[in-house]
Design a protein around this motif. Structure first.
Motif, mmCIF file in Angstrom:
data_model
loop_
_atom_site.group_PDB
_atom_site.id
_atom_site.type_symbol
_atom_site.label_atom_id
_atom_site.label_comp_id
_atom_site.label_asym_id
_atom_site.label_seq_id
_atom_site.Cartn_x
_atom_site.Cartn_y
_atom_site.Cartn_z
ATOM 1 N N ASP A 8 -3.433 -4.242 9.930
ATOM 2 C CA ASP A 8 -3.809 -4.007 8.691
ATOM 3 C C ASP A 8 -5.218 -3.223 8.399
ATOM 4 O O ASP A 8 -5.396 -2.865 7.499
ATOM 5 C CB ASP A 8 -3.927 -5.507 7.832
ATOM 6 C CG ASP A 8 -2.424 -5.962 8.114
ATOM 7 O OD1 ASP A 8 -2.335 -7.293 7.473
ATOM 8 O OD2 ASP A 8 -1.380 -5.378 7.977
ATOM 9 N N LEU A 13 -4.034 2.611 2.117
ATOM 10 C CA LEU A 13 -3.008 2.014 1.427
ATOM 11 C C LEU A 13 -1.872 2.816 0.663
ATOM 12 O O LEU A 13 -2.588 3.960 0.291
ATOM 13 C CB LEU A 13 -3.860 1.153 0.030
ATOM 14 C CG LEU A 13 -3.087 0.414 -0.838
ATOM 15 C CD1 LEU A 13 -2.616 -0.961 -0.394
ATOM 16 C CD2 LEU A 13 -4.023 0.114 -2.026
ATOM 17 N N LEU A 223 -0.761 0.555 4.702
ATOM 18 C CA LEU A 223 -0.780 -0.816 4.383
ATOM 19 C C LEU A 223 0.271 -0.338 3.064
ATOM 20 O O LEU A 223 -0.230 -0.069 1.865
ATOM 21 C CB LEU A 223 -2.110 -1.107 3.956
ATOM 22 C CG LEU A 223 -2.036 -2.559 3.602
ATOM 23 C CD1 LEU A 223 -1.557 -3.166 4.746
ATOM 24 C CD2 LEU A 223 -3.738 -3.015 3.342
ATOM 25 N N ARG A 225 2.096 -1.677 -0.297
ATOM 26 C CA ARG A 225 1.957 -2.330 -1.621
ATOM 27 C C ARG A 225 3.380 -2.102 -2.646
ATOM 28 O O ARG A 225 3.313 -0.869 -2.952
ATOM 29 C CB ARG A 225 0.729 -2.390 -2.256
ATOM 30 C CG ARG A 225 -0.511 -2.738 -1.605
ATOM 31 C CD ARG A 225 -0.487 -4.272 -1.692
ATOM 32 N NE ARG A 225 -1.705 -5.022 -1.138
ATOM 33 C CZ ARG A 225 -1.854 -5.304 0.095
ATOM 34 N NH1 ARG A 225 -0.795 -5.297 0.798
ATOM 35 N NH2 ARG A 225 -2.815 -5.910 0.751
#
Lengths: 265, 154
Positions: A8, A13, A223, A225
């Motif tokens: 992570d 992102l 990462l 989302r």
């Protein structure tokens, strides 16, 4: 625990938008808007599109690429998209995966066509690991594999890039008859017609497995989302007008005329 | 014969000064943007194109999307695009002004951008608004260093 924390840390992102059956023109408009007006990284997966649609690249000439009379007879929509590259016919058997990224999102990646394609090839290598008889192309450049199950293209701006891919999970043989063999075919194509050149991905992997594996591969570099379509629309600038568009029947008719004129001269 | 020697002979014939750095050519008297466009300013007129570094990294150019004559261009903003291998790439203007001429030869011969990025592969001519804008651009030495640093990072 330590491994997941390491994964992570430091990963850029990316917002993952999963769609199903969204019309391809709507998808292209969304992509172009996100490219031009968003500052986030996006991965869009659209599982199939509703109706068979032909999608040409920005400079595509219908008279060279399409069997226009058949297309007009069967009322097949033709779109000119904002990215470069060749012509595809997409339908509910097509799975679309698009990356829209800031130029510094992927460490060490230069935002030029070949490096981005090489990066995507490596990512999809993970997706297809251990499946079928897929091998990397020669020429020292990572390219699409044999047999061909996808078509890819890009658009690059000053600070961002988009790479979108249409995967042939399944297709109708009759639809391929709407496309001519392109004059500017890549060398690896070697003048083969479409049917000789492509295969159905469903012969190798299930639809859900392909999508799951893709998301897992993306998760190894970003990462993730999850995002909803409403989230994407909220971030968009209202003034931007996307350039991908449906060609009018009149334009296709004019292309037939150009084709006849060219053949007579 | 090496490409460097060919370049030197061509420059001598064309009576242009140039520096040769690595594999990409940089022309001494031009100004450069960090998005790899060049501009040649002569009075209140400017000629714009993409650099040798850019064309080399883009690959074979197969199509150039040109603006209309009379269109306004703004420094740093996109005014057109080139299509190369499966990709379109924005062309950004290094200078603000009004487009007074576009290189129509690129419609039939887009490969001129690859073959002659600083000469016959020029893209637009602009009537400039503010000559001081060139001060924010790089000279040939700065641009050469910029390209080396950019390539070294990747």
């Amino acid at each position: 625990m330590a491994v997941s924390q390491t994964r992570d840390l430091g990963l850029p992102l990316i917002k993952l938008l999963r769609l199903k059956g969204v019309p391809i023109l709507q998808q292209l408009h969304l992509e172009e808007r996100l490219l031009r007006t968003s500052s986030d990284n996006w991965c869009i997966i659209n599982d199939g599109t509703i109706d068979p649609t032909i999608v040409m690249g920005i400079s595509g000439k219908p008279q060279e690429l399409l069997e226009i009379e058949s297309i007009l007879r069967d009322d097949i929509p033709v779109i000119r998209r904002f990215t470069g590259g060749g012509t595809v016919i997409v339908d509910q058997g097509t799975i679309f995966v698009t990356f829209i990224c800031n130029k510094d999102a992927v460490p060490g990646l230069q935002s030029y066509p070949q490096p981005i394609m090489s990066w995507s090839s490596l990512l999809y290598k993970k997706v297809f690991q251990g499946i079928g008889d897929f091998r990397l192309r020669e020429n020292g450049i990572l390219r699409a594999w044999r047999p061909q199950v996808w078509r890819e293209c890009e658009s690059i701006t000053k600070n961002r890039w988009v790479h979108h891919t249409s995967f042939l999970w399944d297709y109708e043989i009759s639809n391929m008859g709407y496309l001519k063999l392109p004059k500017r075919a890549p060398e690896y194509r070697q003048a083969r017609d479409h049917l000789e050149f492509i295969c159905r991905m469903k012969d190798y992997i299930s639809r859900s497995s392909f999508i799951d594996r893709t998301i897992e591969a993306v998760g190894s570099e970003f990462l993730l989302r999850s995002a909803e379509l409403e989230d994407a629309h909220c971030t968009l600038g209202s003034k931007f007008e996307p350039s991908s568009r449906l060609l009018r029947k009149q334009e296709l008719g004019e292309a037939i005329f150009k084709s006849l004129t060219a053949s007579q001269s | 014969m090496s490409s460097k020697l060919w370049a030197a002979r061509a420059a001598s014939y064309l009576k242009i000064s140039f520096q040769y750095r690595g594999f990409a050519t940089v022309i001494k008297d031009l100004k450069y943007a960090d998005s790899h466009e060049w501009v040649k300013v002569e009075g209140n007129s400017a000629t714009v194109g993409i650099t040798d570094h850019a064309q080399d990294h883009l690959g074979d150019v197969v199509y150039v999307e040109l603006p209309d004559e009379g269109a306004e261009v703004k420094q740093g903003a996109s005014f057109g695009a080139v299509e190369s291998v499966k990709a379109t790439s924005d062309i950004n203007s290094p200078i603000s002004g009004k487009v007074v001429e576009v290189n129509t030869k690129l419609s039939d011969s887009p490969g001129l951008v690859n073959a002659s990025p600083y000469e016959s592969g020029w893209i637009i001519k602009v009537e400039i608004n503010d000559a001081d804008e060139v001060k924010s651009l790089m000279d040939s030495d700065q641009y050469s260093k910029f390209c080396e640093e950019e390539d070294a990072k990747h």
